[in-house]
Enzyme design. Structure first.
Site, short mmCIF file in Angstrom:
data_model
loop_
_atom_site.label_atom_id
_atom_site.label_comp_id
_atom_site.label_asym_id
_atom_site.label_seq_id
_atom_site.Cartn_x
_atom_site.Cartn_y
_atom_site.Cartn_z
N ASP A 181 0.99 -1.22 0.12
CA ASP A 181 0.03 -0.05 0.06
C ASP A 181 1.04 1.24 0.14
OD1 ASP A 181 -2.14 1.71 0.39
OD2 ASP A 181 -2.89 0.80 2.23
N GLY A 230 -5.60 4.36 -7.23
CA GLY A 230 -5.93 4.75 -8.47
C GLY A 230 -5.04 5.73 -8.81
N ASP A 251 -10.42 4.44 -0.70
CA ASP A 251 -10.85 3.61 0.32
C ASP A 251 -12.50 3.61 0.21
OD1 ASP A 251 -8.35 3.50 0.98
OD2 ASP A 251 -8.53 3.63 3.08
C1 GLA Z 1 -5.11 2.43 3.21
C2 GLA Z 1 -5.70 1.39 2.36
C3 GLA Z 1 -6.86 0.54 3.09
C4 GLA Z 1 -6.09 -0.16 4.31
C5 GLA Z 1 -5.40 1.17 5.09
C6 GLA Z 1 -4.58 0.48 6.16
O1 GLA Z 1 -6.12 3.34 3.42
O2 GLA Z 1 -6.44 1.86 1.37
O3 GLA Z 1 -7.48 -0.60 2.44
O4 GLA Z 1 -5.26 -0.98 3.91
O5 GLA Z 1 -4.73 1.74 4.35
O6 GLA Z 1 -3.82 1.57 6.97
#
Ligand code: GLA
Length: 426
Positions: A181, A230, A251
């Protein structure tokens, strides 16, 4: 009989990318190649390993990954006990046997690094290898989470500068899936790319590719899910960086507005998905309390038409029977998991009404009639949309019922925020 209009020019994007990569690789080696047999042998060897490693990648996630992820319900407080309970519930509810096999720990498992840089889990995860064994013993696979930045989105230790070391640790523990991420790496981009979008893109590609190579070097097949929200149209390059799936936006939240804002914004992305490489509109919110049963059916229907990864995000051990029945509707899941892996598209949008459809392997077409309105609405399905005059076989997959053949068109009453999901056989 006409097949659906949306042809997938790169339904085998990964394979195309693979051979393109290979061609450029061979080209890069070609001049010296002609001069030396040794180098020629070396190039062949490299080619072989390239093909072998890409082949491994291509075999992963041949259909969109299905399973569970801890984030939507447990957030950063996830524990070993919660993960074991989720694994038990997947087995006990029959969800595992419907295809939900990944048990993915999201952010919140990390502790500190040792002096030698080894990343250790926090006190809520006493023994990762034992946890992986527990999950594997139930016929399931374990997923984990990290970031290319120094910190994850919840402020835990990221993998920056420790990619190879972390990949080795994940493989040693028995991890089968990594969600990677972007989080604090965005700051790194701001600081180091100095507003140059090309440089930022190059850097982003580089860090995601670096972890992919590190995972490959472990020799363990690990599904690689990247999350860059994205940014910079990830769908155009993520599979070349080795990703099996990539987030297409922000999210998701546990409400109809968020689910539909994300879900109905996926139009135009179908050509980027295919076997081994998927658009990821984010996880499921079904069972978390914010969606009515009709809204939950909307999420699962739309995600299945989109060939999206299906990661349940609720507390599986305390799930109500409606949520389980929705999540575990195998007729819907088989649309998502259709082996040809052709992502569906929007066919019609008229105010709050939408019709999306997807070609299936056996020549049938999955069709979703969506009502985004707050009252019931009649939606007319005109077969001309698909170049057809009549269909003899029509199946309502939520009702598990065959309907009479359709001549020309038929009108369906669709519940508020609801969906009618059909499979029609031309
Ligand atoms: C981001 C991701 C989420 C999750 C959080 C965890 O916001 O998009 O799906 O994994 O981090 O901190």
């Amino acid at each position: 009989m006409k097949s659906l209009l949306w042809k997938q020019p790169s339904a085998h994007n990964m394979e195309m990318v693979t051979s393109e990569n290979l061609i450029s690789m061979v080209a890069a080696f070609q001049c010296p190649l002609n001069r030396s047999k040794t180098i020629s042998f070396l190039a062949m060897l490299i080619m072989f390993f390239c093909l072998a490693s890409r082949a491994t990648l291509a075999q992963l996630a041949t259909t969109p990954p299905m399973g569970w992820n801890s984030w939507n319900h447990f957030g950063a407080k996830i524990s070993d006990a919660d993960v074991r309970a989720a694994a038990d519930a997947l087995a006990a509810t029959g969800m595992r046997d419907s295809g939900y096999i990944y048990v993915n720990i999201d952010d919140g498992w990390q502790g500190k690094r040792t002096e030698s840089g080894e990343l250790t889990p926090n006190e809520r995860f006493p023994d990762m290898k034992a946890l992986a064994d527990y999950v594997h013993a139930r016929g399931l696979k374990l997923g984990i989470y990290s970031s290319p930045g120094p910190l994850t989105c919840a402020g835990n230790e990221g993998s920056m500068g420790h990619e190879e070391q972390d990949a080795k640790a994940f493989a040693k523990w028995g991890v089968d899936y990594l969600k990677y991420d972007i989080c604090s790496y965005r700051k790194v981009l701001d600081q180091e790319a100095h507003g140059d979008p090309d440089l930022a893109q190059q850097m982003m590609f580089g860090v995601f590719e670096r972890m992919h190579s590190a995972l490959q070097a472990t020799g363990r097949p690990i599904v690689y899910s990247i999350s860059q929200h994205g940014l910079s149209r990830g769908w155009t390059w993520a599979s070349q960086a080795g990703a099996n799936l990539w987030r297409t936006g922000d999210d998701i939240r546990d409400n109809y507005l968020s689910v539909t804002e994300i879900g109905f914004a996926q139009g135009g992305l179908s050509k980027f998905a295919g076997r081994g490489h998927w658009n990821d509109p984010d996880m499921l919110e079904i069972g978390n309390g914010g969606l009515t049963p009709d809204e939950a059916r909307t999420q699962l229907s739309l995600w299945s038409l989109l060939a999206a990864p299906l990661l349940a995000g609720n507390n599986l051990s305390k799930m109500d029977s409606d949520s389980l029945a929705i999540l575990n509707n195998r007729e819907v899941l088989s649309i998502d998991q259709d082996p040809a892996g052709r992502q569906g598209s929007r066919f019609c949008a008229e105010g709050p009404l939408e019709i999306w459809a997807r070609d299936l392997t056996d020549g049938s077409i999955a069709v979703g009639l969506f009502n985004r309105n707050q009252g019931p609405v009649s939606i007319s399905l005109d077969l001309k949309l698909f170049g057809l005059k009549e269909v003899a076989k029509v199946r309502d997959v939520w009702l598990h019922r065959d309907l009479p053949p359709i001549q020309g068109s038929r009108t369906f009453l669709v519940a508020p925020h609801g969906v009618v999901l059909l499979v029609i056989h031309p």
